[in-house]
Design an enzyme around this catalytic site. Structure first.
Site, PDB file in Angstrom:
ATOM      1  CB  CYS A 159      69.364  36.868  30.368  1.00 11.82           C
ATOM      2  SG  CYS A 159      70.374  35.609  31.168  1.00 11.82           S
ATOM      3  CG  HIS A 189      67.650  37.030  24.451  1.00 12.67           C
ATOM      4  ND1 HIS A 189      68.320  37.791  25.398  1.00 12.67           N
ATOM      5  CD2 HIS A 189      67.648  35.758  24.937  1.00 12.67           C
ATOM      6  CE1 HIS A 189      68.686  37.010  26.407  1.00 12.67           C
ATOM      7  NE2 HIS A 189      68.307  35.783  26.157  1.00 12.67           N
ATOM      8  CD  GLU A 206      65.176  36.618  19.763  1.00  6.09           C
ATOM      9  OE1 GLU A 206      66.160  35.914  20.098  1.00  6.09           O
ATOM     10  OE2 GLU A 206      65.147  37.862  19.877  1.00  6.09           O
ATOM     11  CE  LYS A 257      72.585  37.435  24.458  1.00  9.88           C
ATOM     12  NZ  LYS A 257      71.406  38.136  23.920  1.00  9.88           N
ATOM     13  CG  HIS A 305      73.816  35.537  27.385  1.00 12.72           C
ATOM     14  ND1 HIS A 305      73.366  36.813  27.644  1.00 12.72           N
ATOM     15  CD2 HIS A 305      72.801  34.691  27.715  1.00 12.72           C
ATOM     16  CE1 HIS A 305      72.131  36.734  28.127  1.00 12.72           C
ATOM     17  NE2 HIS A 305      71.766  35.473  28.169  1.00 12.72           N
ATOM     18  CG  PHE A 319      67.315  30.980  33.158  1.00 14.22           C
ATOM     19  CD1 PHE A 319      67.236  30.737  31.800  1.00 14.22           C
ATOM     20  CD2 PHE A 319      68.325  30.361  33.881  1.00 14.22           C
ATOM     21  CE1 PHE A 319      68.152  29.907  31.169  1.00 14.22           C
ATOM     22  CE2 PHE A 319      69.244  29.531  33.263  1.00 14.22           C
ATOM     23  CZ  PHE A 319      69.158  29.299  31.907  1.00 14.22           C
TER      24      PHE A 319
HETATM   25  C1  LIG Z   1      60.797  34.413  27.245  1.00 15.82           C
HETATM   26  O1  LIG Z   1      61.534  34.132  28.368  1.00 15.82           O
HETATM   27  C2  LIG Z   1      61.969  32.799  28.496  1.00 15.82           C
HETATM   28  C3  LIG Z   1      62.554  32.591  29.833  1.00 15.82           C
HETATM   29  O2  LIG Z   1      62.730  31.261  30.108  1.00 15.82           O
HETATM   30  C4  LIG Z   1      62.997  32.566  27.481  1.00 15.82           C
HETATM   31  O3  LIG Z   1      63.611  31.313  27.662  1.00 15.82           O
HETATM   32  C5  LIG Z   1      62.285  32.604  26.194  1.00 15.82           C
HETATM   33  O4  LIG Z   1      63.243  32.562  25.177  1.00 15.82           O
HETATM   34  C6  LIG Z   1      61.429  33.852  26.022  1.00 15.82           C
HETATM   35  N1  LIG Z   1      60.385  33.478  25.174  1.00 15.82           N
HETATM   36  C7  LIG Z   1      60.511  33.139  23.949  1.00 15.82           C
HETATM   37  C8  LIG Z   1      59.345  32.482  23.415  1.00 15.82           C
HETATM   38  O5  LIG Z   1      61.476  33.366  23.260  1.00 15.82           O
END
Ligand SMILES: *[C@@H]1O[C@H](CO)[C@@H](O)[C@H](O)[C@H]1NC(C)=O
Ligand SMILES: *[C@@H]1O[C@H](CO)[C@@H](O)[C@H](O)[C@H]1NC(C)=O
Length: 429
Positions: A174, A315, A326, A352, A357, A416
């Protein structure tokens, strides 16, 4: 370092075909999420716990809807995976918007493509696997491999327009769209190209894909009867993400090149930061450390302070853990900085809620929303945000768009595998 600006935009989203149509509907708080319960084969959908998705509306181009033959010939429709078809159409829009139609050899050599997909052509793999199992070798089409490869969208674009600069395809789940735009800006900054077509495309709304995401417990299952409410980033009742499809493409250009030909400039791409969580396959770190590092690096790269950020396109996919992580990252980066004595001074939204997404296309389409926020001083809303968590204290632009001068916007993308990226855009004047 050579400076890089944005001179063209193109998009296909659940809100429609064309960035103007999408943006207008987004600012009007419209939602593109629908139910899949009546899609054939019904029996397959019925056993899947999540039956909502952001699908691109079908119909003619004039109505802002999708039909492939408006954009490509019949032969190409057969030869190209749907994510490639979306990518070709979004590229056509972006190049037309930029007014860039290179003909001279030197221009063709200095125009490249950096466009990826998270998953690619799921349906082709599925159909061919089933056909092969039943009928063996002779059931495998010669088009199978070319329709499968993720870099073929970028390949088809270069073939259609004769673009001979760097030809690259990112696939980082993503984060794909954000990485594609960030990497493309570096190709220009380092002198490998003067113009880059960059973005992401995705079309994998297939029962098997939803089954997989449902098994990994990422999808929302609680709103099958109420698709418009299903994607609700930062809301207390958020319960997982809504899968969606489409494409986002930008034309990036070296500043002097754009000025020399009198191109209209939307914004400057100022910074690009990447990080890895080094933590878990699907779960973020609770404190949002990976996300914070990506934003910090993007700002360092841009030579900007956190206090100069006017808007963050998050995101936030509407999952309980991801949105919280986040939020923690944003709060910890921004709070205490001059101008941000209280969290409500920080403007953050997740689009979103309206489009779902778009996986590998998400970073590209959200970069475009951030670019338009900078250009038009409008903050797109977070739909369905009726009750935010008590610990969420920023201004998340709930339900309706807000006007605000936006000199700098950040666009976050996480994927991911723990891969995080953040892009920084600023006004060019
Ligand atoms: C960074 O990437 C990961 C991937 O698993 C994502 O799930 C995560 O939301 C991101 N990091 C943070 C702390 O938001
Ligand atoms: C896959 O098979 C289904 C069912 O036969 C068909 O409707 C669909 O168009 C096929 N998809 C592709 C990409 O060939």
């Amino acid at each position: 370092m050579r400076r890089v600006v944005v001179t063209g935009l193109g998009a296909i989203t659940p809100l429609g075909v064309g960035i103007r149509r999408t943006w207008t509907r987004l600012l009007a708080s419209e939602c593109g999420i629908v139910s899949l319960a009546d899609v054939q084969p019904k029996s397959r959908w019925h056993e899947i716990p999540s039956t909502v998705a952001g699908t691109v509306p079908l119909g003619s181009k004039d109505e802002g809807r999708w039909q492939p033959l408006d954009w490509i010939g019949k032969g190409d429709e057969r030869r190209m995976a749907k994510f490639s078809q979306y990518a070709i159409a979004a590229t056509e829009m972006a190049l037309a918007d930029a007014g860039w139609r290179p003909q001279k050899q030197e221009d063709l050599e200095m125009t490249g493509v950096c466009l990826g997909s998270g998953i690619g052509n799921f349906e082709e793999v599925y159909n061919t696997s089933v056909a092969y199992e039943q009928g063996g070798y002779k059931k495998v089409s010669p088009l199978f491999v070319p329709k499968l490869l993720i870099n073929l969208a970028a390949g088809h674009i270069s073939m259609k327009y004769g673009l001979q600069g760097p030809n690259h395809a990112v696939t980082t789940a993503c984060t794909t769209g954000a990485h594609a735009i960030g990497d493309a800006s570096r190709f220009i900054a380092f002198g490998d190209a003067n113009v880059m077509v960059a973005g992401g495309s995705e079309s994998c709304i297939h029962p098997l894909a939803l089954a997989g995401f449902a098994r990994s417990r990422s999808l929302v299952t609680a709103y099958n009867d109420d698709p418009l409410s299903a994607s609700r980033p930062f809301d207390r009742e958020r319960a997982g993400f809504v899968i969606a499809e489409g494409a986002g493409v930008v034309v990036l250009e070296e500043l002097e090149h754009a000025k020399a030909r009198g191109a209209d400039i939307y914004a400057e791409i100022r910074g690009y930061g990447c990080s890895g969580d080094a933590h878990h396959v699907t779960a973020p770190r609770e404190d949002g450390a990976g996300a914070k590092l990506a934003m910090k690096k993007a700002l360092q790269n841009a030579g900007l302070r956190p206090s100069e950020v006017d808007y963050i396109n998050a995101h936030a996919t509407s999952t309980p853990l991801g949105d919280a992580a986040e939020n923690a990252a944003i709060t910890s980066l921004m709070l205490g900085q001059e101008g941000f004595s209280k969290a409500s001074d920080v403007a953050v939204s997740s689009t979103k809620g309206a489009v779902g997404h778009l996986l590998g296309a998400a970073g590209a389409i959200e970069a475009i929303f951030s670019i338009l926020a900078v250009k038009e001083n409008m903050l797109p809303p977070t739909l369905n945000l009726h009750n935010q968590d008590d610990s969420f204290k920023c201004n998340y632009i709930p339900l309706t768009a807000q006007e605000k001068t936006v000199n700098v916007a950040l666009s976050n993308s996480f994927g991911f595998g723990g891969t995080n990226a953040s892009l920084a855009f600023s006004k060019y004047e």
